[in-house]
Design a protein around this motif. Structure first.
Motif, PDB file in Angstrom:
ATOM      1  N   ASP A  70     -24.418  19.441 -50.913  1.00  0.00           N
ATOM      2  CA  ASP A  70     -24.346  20.550 -49.975  1.00  0.00           C
ATOM      3  C   ASP A  70     -23.556  21.690 -50.592  1.00  0.00           C
ATOM      4  O   ASP A  70     -22.434  21.497 -51.054  1.00  0.00           O
ATOM      5  N   GLN A 101     -28.890  17.219 -42.742  1.00  0.00           N
ATOM      6  CA  GLN A 101     -30.186  17.732 -42.319  1.00  0.00           C
ATOM      7  C   GLN A 101     -31.039  16.565 -41.827  1.00  0.00           C
ATOM      8  O   GLN A 101     -31.029  15.480 -42.398  1.00  0.00           O
ATOM      9  N   ASP A 124     -17.824  18.563 -51.771  1.00  0.00           N
ATOM     10  CA  ASP A 124     -17.302  17.298 -51.263  1.00  0.00           C
ATOM     11  C   ASP A 124     -18.199  16.730 -50.176  1.00  0.00           C
ATOM     12  O   ASP A 124     -17.752  15.968 -49.326  1.00  0.00           O
ATOM     13  N   ARG A 125     -19.478  17.135 -50.226  1.00  0.00           N
ATOM     14  CA  ARG A 125     -20.414  16.622 -49.230  1.00  0.00           C
ATOM     15  C   ARG A 125     -21.689  16.203 -49.946  1.00  0.00           C
ATOM     16  O   ARG A 125     -22.327  17.014 -50.621  1.00  0.00           O
ATOM     17  N   ARG A 139     -30.399  21.304 -38.929  1.00  0.00           N
ATOM     18  CA  ARG A 139     -29.037  20.777 -38.951  1.00  0.00           C
ATOM     19  C   ARG A 139     -28.162  21.640 -38.051  1.00  0.00           C
ATOM     20  O   ARG A 139     -28.448  22.823 -37.824  1.00  0.00           O
ATOM     21  N   TYR A 161     -25.206  26.493 -45.174  1.00  0.00           N
ATOM     22  CA  TYR A 161     -25.116  25.529 -46.271  1.00  0.00           C
ATOM     23  C   TYR A 161     -26.513  25.034 -46.593  1.00  0.00           C
ATOM     24  O   TYR A 161     -27.328  24.827 -45.700  1.00  0.00           O
ATOM     25  N   LYS A 162     -26.786  24.849 -47.852  1.00  0.00           N
ATOM     26  CA  LYS A 162     -28.088  24.336 -48.219  1.00  0.00           C
ATOM     27  C   LYS A 162     -27.921  23.164 -49.180  1.00  0.00           C
ATOM     28  O   LYS A 162     -26.872  22.995 -49.805  1.00  0.00           O
ATOM     29  N   TYR A 163     -28.966  22.366 -49.242  1.00  0.00           N
ATOM     30  CA  TYR A 163     -28.951  21.218 -50.144  1.00  0.00           C
ATOM     31  C   TYR A 163     -29.471  21.614 -51.519  1.00  0.00           C
ATOM     32  O   TYR A 163     -30.407  22.396 -51.642  1.00  0.00           O
ATOM     33  N   TYR A 174     -25.269  13.573 -49.598  1.00  0.00           N
ATOM     34  CA  TYR A 174     -26.113  12.829 -48.675  1.00  0.00           C
ATOM     35  C   TYR A 174     -27.138  12.023 -49.467  1.00  0.00           C
ATOM     36  O   TYR A 174     -27.644  12.483 -50.490  1.00  0.00           O
TER      37      TYR A 174
END
Lengths: 113, 113
Positions: free
Chosen positions: B92, A102, B30-31, A94, B99-101, B33
């Motif tokens: 996120d 990602q 606030d992210r 990413r 940043y990681k998921y 996916y």
């Protein structure tokens, strides 16, 4: 289009072998990630890198190491493969900063006998 | 503990029906996916939701995000067999300079003809 490629789709190795999984991205992304995916356990983060030569442990780093000598390439190394490392390995990349998704490679299904 | 929970885990539905998959998360973000995964394949990005109230639509799928409720939904309208897959949400979070998921558990969807 972002492209993330992985060196092998399927790999069979023997216990104790040293295994290299390669991941290459072509979009100049700063961040790269290695996950493993197992039934019932979901996706788990092994290692990630936010810059060349920088690496950080994820949630399950034991038994693995990584290398990032060039921005586009992130390698996952199994120093001495064991049967419990049989899994699907997914690489992702990413762009740096927040608000970026990602992108995942096709995955490598590794079997350790 | 950071948690991202999806429900249902399994969903079998008839073609032509509507249904909603829920993604609840326990941290401030606030992210969010959404990804789709076909059997034996990697993750394909579906939606990127970057603010409270965000709504995205693509074909028969619509995703929304309510950051106050820490909830995202993936709504399926008039399902078709081609939508059969596993759907993951990912939240996120900031981690050590990047940043990681945090991935949800996944929802396996089967659309019956």
């Amino acid at each position: 289009d972002v492209k993330v490629t992985q060196s092998s789709r399927y790999l069979v190795k023997r216990t104790g072998e040293k295994v290299f999984l390669e991941c290459v991205q072509d979009m100049d992304h700063e961040n790269m990630f290695w996950y493993r995916q197992d039934p019932g356990l979901g996706l788990r983060l092994i290692y990630f890198s936010y810059d060349v030569k920088m690496k950080e442990k994820g949630d399950i780093p034991e038994g693995y190491s990584v290398s990032r000598e060039k921005k586009e390439r992130f390698s996952l190394i199994l120093e001495s493969a064991s049967t419990n490392q049989t899994s699907m390995y997914l690489c992702a990349s990413r762009r740096g900063g927040s608000y970026n998704e990602q992108f995942f490679g096709p995955g490598t299904r590794l079997t350790v006998l | 503990e950071l948690k991202v929970e999806q429900n249902p885990l399994f969903l079998s539905m008839q073609e032509g029906k509507n249904y909603t998959i829920y993604c609840n998360y326990s941290t401030t973000s606030d992210r969010l996916y959404w990804y789709r995964q076909d059997p034996g394949k990697s993750l394909e990005s579906l939606f990127v939701l970057l603010s409270n109230g965000a709504v995205k639509q693509e074909g028969r799928l619509m995703a929304s995000l309510d950051t106050k409720a820490r909830l995202s939904t993936l709504h399926i309208t008039a399902a078709v067999h081609d939508l059969s897959a596993t759907y993951f949400c990912a939240v996120d979070i900031s981690l050590r300079g990047t940043y990681k998921y945090i991935f949800g558990t996944g929802t396996r969807l089967k659309v019956l003809a």
